[in-house]
Design a protein around this motif. Structure first.
Motif, PDB file in Angstrom:
ATOM      1  N   LEU A  81     -31.760  27.275 -28.553  1.00 46.07           N
ATOM      2  CA  LEU A  81     -30.662  26.391 -29.444  1.00 46.07           C
ATOM      3  C   LEU A  81     -29.911  25.993 -28.448  1.00 46.07           C
ATOM      4  O   LEU A  81     -29.443  26.833 -27.436  1.00 46.07           O
ATOM      5  CB  LEU A  81     -29.921  27.473 -30.275  1.00 46.07           C
ATOM      6  CG  LEU A  81     -28.769  26.721 -31.098  1.00 46.07           C
ATOM      7  CD1 LEU A  81     -29.482  25.479 -32.095  1.00 46.07           C
ATOM      8  CD2 LEU A  81     -27.844  27.569 -31.691  1.00 46.07           C
ATOM      9  N   ASN A  82     -29.550  24.623 -27.968  1.00 49.49           N
ATOM     10  CA  ASN A  82     -28.731  24.004 -26.756  1.00 49.49           C
ATOM     11  C   ASN A  82     -27.559  23.395 -27.506  1.00 49.49           C
ATOM     12  O   ASN A  82     -27.657  22.588 -28.577  1.00 49.49           O
ATOM     13  CB  ASN A  82     -29.516  23.063 -26.153  1.00 49.49           C
ATOM     14  CG  ASN A  82     -30.620  23.507 -25.217  1.00 49.49           C
ATOM     15  OD1 ASN A  82     -30.348  24.634 -24.458  1.00 49.49           O
ATOM     16  ND2 ASN A  82     -31.966  23.021 -24.971  1.00 49.49           N
ATOM     17  N   VAL A  83     -26.405  23.613 -27.152  1.00 51.25           N
ATOM     18  CA  VAL A  83     -25.100  23.125 -27.440  1.00 51.25           C
ATOM     19  C   VAL A  83     -24.764  21.749 -26.541  1.00 51.25           C
ATOM     20  O   VAL A  83     -24.946  22.125 -25.374  1.00 51.25           O
ATOM     21  CB  VAL A  83     -24.092  24.144 -27.348  1.00 51.25           C
ATOM     22  CG1 VAL A  83     -22.820  23.306 -27.702  1.00 51.25           C
ATOM     23  CG2 VAL A  83     -24.373  25.248 -28.117  1.00 51.25           C
ATOM     24  N   VAL A  84     -24.882  20.487 -26.958  1.00 52.74           N
ATOM     25  CA  VAL A  84     -24.531  19.410 -26.322  1.00 52.74           C
ATOM     26  C   VAL A  84     -23.055  19.304 -25.950  1.00 52.74           C
ATOM     27  O   VAL A  84     -22.308  19.202 -26.916  1.00 52.74           O
ATOM     28  CB  VAL A  84     -25.167  18.398 -26.773  1.00 52.74           C
ATOM     29  CG1 VAL A  84     -24.857  17.144 -25.873  1.00 52.74           C
ATOM     30  CG2 VAL A  84     -26.783  18.482 -27.063  1.00 52.74           C
ATOM     31  N   VAL A  85     -22.499  19.386 -24.861  1.00 50.84           N
ATOM     32  CA  VAL A  85     -21.007  19.426 -24.505  1.00 50.84           C
ATOM     33  C   VAL A  85     -20.705  18.205 -23.841  1.00 50.84           C
ATOM     34  O   VAL A  85     -21.323  17.720 -23.017  1.00 50.84           O
ATOM     35  CB  VAL A  85     -20.852  20.825 -23.297  1.00 50.84           C
ATOM     36  CG1 VAL A  85     -19.180  20.933 -23.072  1.00 50.84           C
ATOM     37  CG2 VAL A  85     -21.380  22.010 -24.031  1.00 50.84           C
ATOM     38  N   GLU A  86     -19.571  17.827 -24.584  1.00 52.79           N
ATOM     39  CA  GLU A  86     -18.918  16.282 -24.114  1.00 52.79           C
ATOM     40  C   GLU A  86     -17.808  16.998 -22.937  1.00 52.79           C
ATOM     41  O   GLU A  86     -17.194  18.015 -23.007  1.00 52.79           O
ATOM     42  CB  GLU A  86     -18.169  15.730 -25.088  1.00 52.79           C
ATOM     43  CG  GLU A  86     -17.460  14.663 -24.891  1.00 52.79           C
ATOM     44  CD  GLU A  86     -16.569  13.919 -26.002  1.00 52.79           C
ATOM     45  OE1 GLU A  86     -16.175  12.739 -25.726  1.00 52.79           O
ATOM     46  OE2 GLU A  86     -16.476  14.687 -26.832  1.00 52.79           O
ATOM     47  N   THR A  87     -17.804  16.165 -21.898  1.00 54.55           N
ATOM     48  CA  THR A  87     -17.067  16.151 -20.786  1.00 54.55           C
ATOM     49  C   THR A  87     -16.332  14.894 -20.529  1.00 54.55           C
ATOM     50  O   THR A  87     -16.238  13.919 -20.997  1.00 54.55           O
ATOM     51  CB  THR A  87     -17.880  16.698 -19.400  1.00 54.55           C
ATOM     52  OG1 THR A  87     -18.246  15.505 -18.726  1.00 54.55           O
ATOM     53  CG2 THR A  87     -18.852  17.868 -19.855  1.00 54.55           C
ATOM     54  N   ASN A  88     -15.225  15.043 -19.406  1.00 57.82           N
ATOM     55  CA  ASN A  88     -14.499  13.910 -19.067  1.00 57.82           C
ATOM     56  C   ASN A  88     -15.373  13.010 -18.158  1.00 57.82           C
ATOM     57  O   ASN A  88     -16.469  13.486 -17.803  1.00 57.82           O
ATOM     58  CB  ASN A  88     -13.565  14.716 -18.045  1.00 57.82           C
ATOM     59  CG  ASN A  88     -14.186  15.244 -16.880  1.00 57.82           C
ATOM     60  OD1 ASN A  88     -14.712  16.235 -17.016  1.00 57.82           O
ATOM     61  ND2 ASN A  88     -13.711  14.794 -15.728  1.00 57.82           N
ATOM     62  N   LYS A  89     -15.053  11.825 -18.215  1.00 60.06           N
ATOM     63  CA  LYS A  89     -15.879  10.701 -17.463  1.00 60.06           C
ATOM     64  C   LYS A  89     -15.599  10.921 -15.846  1.00 60.06           C
ATOM     65  O   LYS A  89     -14.637  11.330 -15.521  1.00 60.06           O
ATOM     66  CB  LYS A  89     -15.606   9.284 -17.856  1.00 60.06           C
ATOM     67  CG  LYS A  89     -15.807   8.988 -19.312  1.00 60.06           C
ATOM     68  CD  LYS A  89     -15.607   7.729 -19.682  1.00 60.06           C
ATOM     69  CE  LYS A  89     -16.112   7.566 -21.305  1.00 60.06           C
ATOM     70  NZ  LYS A  89     -15.647   6.007 -21.683  1.00 60.06           N
ATOM     71  N   VAL A  90     -16.595  10.549 -15.380  1.00 57.74           N
ATOM     72  CA  VAL A  90     -16.612  10.486 -13.762  1.00 57.74           C
ATOM     73  C   VAL A  90     -16.835   9.206 -13.139  1.00 57.74           C
ATOM     74  O   VAL A  90     -17.398   8.380 -13.600  1.00 57.74           O
ATOM     75  CB  VAL A  90     -17.529  11.592 -13.124  1.00 57.74           C
ATOM     76  CG1 VAL A  90     -17.307  12.913 -13.781  1.00 57.74           C
ATOM     77  CG2 VAL A  90     -19.129  11.204 -13.500  1.00 57.74           C
ATOM     78  N   LYS A  91     -16.839   9.047 -11.787  1.00 62.83           N
ATOM     79  CA  LYS A  91     -16.959   7.829 -11.170  1.00 62.83           C
ATOM     80  C   LYS A  91     -18.313   7.853 -10.783  1.00 62.83           C
ATOM     81  O   LYS A  91     -18.990   9.010 -10.190  1.00 62.83           O
ATOM     82  CB  LYS A  91     -15.747   7.694  -9.847  1.00 62.83           C
ATOM     83  CG  LYS A  91     -14.392   7.401 -10.167  1.00 62.83           C
ATOM     84  CD  LYS A  91     -13.855   7.269  -9.058  1.00 62.83           C
ATOM     85  CE  LYS A  91     -12.095   7.264  -9.411  1.00 62.83           C
ATOM     86  NZ  LYS A  91     -11.971   5.777 -10.554  1.00 62.83           N
ATOM     87  N   GLU A  92     -19.126   6.751 -10.816  1.00 63.60           N
ATOM     88  CA  GLU A  92     -20.466   6.613 -10.234  1.00 63.60           C
ATOM     89  C   GLU A  92     -20.563   6.883  -8.837  1.00 63.60           C
ATOM     90  O   GLU A  92     -21.759   7.083  -8.428  1.00 63.60           O
ATOM     91  CB  GLU A  92     -21.222   5.593 -10.766  1.00 63.60           C
ATOM     92  CG  GLU A  92     -21.543   5.519 -12.184  1.00 63.60           C
ATOM     93  CD  GLU A  92     -22.301   4.277 -12.607  1.00 63.60           C
ATOM     94  OE1 GLU A  92     -23.147   3.632 -11.628  1.00 63.60           O
ATOM     95  OE2 GLU A  92     -22.679   3.755 -13.835  1.00 63.60           O
ATOM     96  N   ASN A  93     -19.464   6.635  -8.087  1.00 64.33           N
ATOM     97  CA  ASN A  93     -19.690   6.898  -6.457  1.00 64.33           C
ATOM     98  C   ASN A  93     -19.304   8.473  -6.208  1.00 64.33           C
ATOM     99  O   ASN A  93     -18.982   8.492  -4.967  1.00 64.33           O
ATOM    100  CB  ASN A  93     -18.835   5.874  -5.928  1.00 64.33           C
ATOM    101  CG  ASN A  93     -17.225   5.913  -6.298  1.00 64.33           C
ATOM    102  OD1 ASN A  93     -16.954   6.808  -7.071  1.00 64.33           O
ATOM    103  ND2 ASN A  93     -16.465   5.027  -5.541  1.00 64.33           N
ATOM    104  N   SER A  94     -18.997   9.057  -7.100  1.00 65.80           N
ATOM    105  CA  SER A  94     -18.842  10.569  -7.176  1.00 65.80           C
ATOM    106  C   SER A  94     -19.940  11.225  -6.142  1.00 65.80           C
ATOM    107  O   SER A  94     -21.258  10.771  -6.494  1.00 65.80           O
ATOM    108  CB  SER A  94     -18.756  11.442  -8.174  1.00 65.80           C
ATOM    109  OG  SER A  94     -17.371  10.970  -8.938  1.00 65.80           O
ATOM    110  N   LYS A  95     -19.784  12.113  -5.161  1.00 68.05           N
ATOM    111  CA  LYS A  95     -20.831  12.766  -4.258  1.00 68.05           C
ATOM    112  C   LYS A  95     -21.603  13.643  -5.283  1.00 68.05           C
ATOM    113  O   LYS A  95     -20.920  14.439  -5.784  1.00 68.05           O
ATOM    114  CB  LYS A  95     -20.175  13.303  -3.195  1.00 68.05           C
ATOM    115  CG  LYS A  95     -21.451  14.016  -2.450  1.00 68.05           C
ATOM    116  CD  LYS A  95     -20.543  15.006  -1.004  1.00 68.05           C
ATOM    117  CE  LYS A  95     -21.759  15.442  -0.223  1.00 68.05           C
ATOM    118  NZ  LYS A  95     -21.141  16.290   0.954  1.00 68.05           N
ATOM    119  N   ILE A  96     -22.756  13.520  -5.252  1.00 64.87           N
ATOM    120  CA  ILE A  96     -23.832  14.477  -6.092  1.00 64.87           C
ATOM    121  C   ILE A  96     -24.648  15.184  -5.167  1.00 64.87           C
ATOM    122  O   ILE A  96     -25.056  14.897  -4.094  1.00 64.87           O
ATOM    123  CB  ILE A  96     -24.722  13.704  -6.768  1.00 64.87           C
ATOM    124  CG1 ILE A  96     -23.869  12.628  -7.713  1.00 64.87           C
ATOM    125  CG2 ILE A  96     -25.633  14.419  -7.823  1.00 64.87           C
ATOM    126  CD1 ILE A  96     -22.983  13.157  -8.636  1.00 64.87           C
TER     127      ILE A  96
END
Length: 204
Positions: free
Chosen positions: A144-159
């Motif tokens: 059972l997986n809980v789909v969690v909503e988060t704040n938005k981030v910038k696409e140029n953020s370092k991954i």
């Protein structure tokens, strides 16, 4: 009811029996049931029976689905971050199992940090997903997986990827990709997010 669903129900009964049995003969009978379920699942999914039996005997008490989180990271431009796994080479959202004494929000923060290097703030729950061996042939447990909503981030953020993933990319929510592109269960999530924007808020 298909054979895998039936077998999982029998396994749950047998596992409870092994845990609660006080008579040695009852213990033996329940272990025989476990062995039979391992044999059926092994032949159906082509999984090593000894490994299955070892995992079955590690479980104790009442069997319930494993709990996990899936954390779709959305950018300020509306695109979603997906990761290519190093085990099956398929794509998924950041995700992971909830450890003992963790709640779903602390797990979400931990898994996203470990898998992407990003710091996120959970906002609420987008939904729930469920999968098992009767819905996908590459897993042997129910989850059972809980789909969690988060704040938005910038696409140029370092991954910064962990050893669990080899690539990442940002995907448009309307992009047309086949189900085989996704790690099991994640194909449903993008479709859900495309059609649902509401969430259950985080209760503090």
């Amino acid at each position: 009811m298909n054979i895998l669903e039936f077998t999982e129900k029998v396994r749950a009964i047998a596992t409870e029996g092994v845990y609660y049995a006080r008579d040695p003969y009852d213990d033996l009978r329940y272990k025989k049931l476990l062995d039979l379920t391992a044999e059926v699942i092994s032949s159906t999914l082509n999984v090593d029976k000894k490994i299955l039996m070892t995992n079955f005997l590690k479980d104790s008490g009442i069997i319930t689905p494993k709990i996990g989180v899936v954390v779709p990271i959305v950018s300020e431009d509306g695109n979603y971050l997906i990761l290519q796994r190093s085990d099956d080479f398929k794509w998924c959202f950041p995700c992971g199992f909830v450890d003992v004494r963790e709640d779903i929000y602390s797990t979400s923060i931990k898994e996203v940090k470990e898998e992407t290097g990003l710091n996120i703030t959970p906002r609420g729950i987008n939904g729930l997903t469920f999968k098992g061996p009767d819905t996908y042939d590459d897993i042997t447990h129910y989850q059972l997986n809980v789909v969690v909503e988060t704040n938005k981030v910038k696409e140029n953020s370092k991954i910064s990827l962990s050893h669990e993933h080899i690539h990442y990319r940002w995907i448009d929510i309307s992009e047309n990709v086949s189900d085989s592109f996704w790690h099991s269960g994640h194909e449903k999530i993008l479709n859900y997010l495309e059609n649902n924007v509401t969430s259950i808020p985080l209760i503090k």
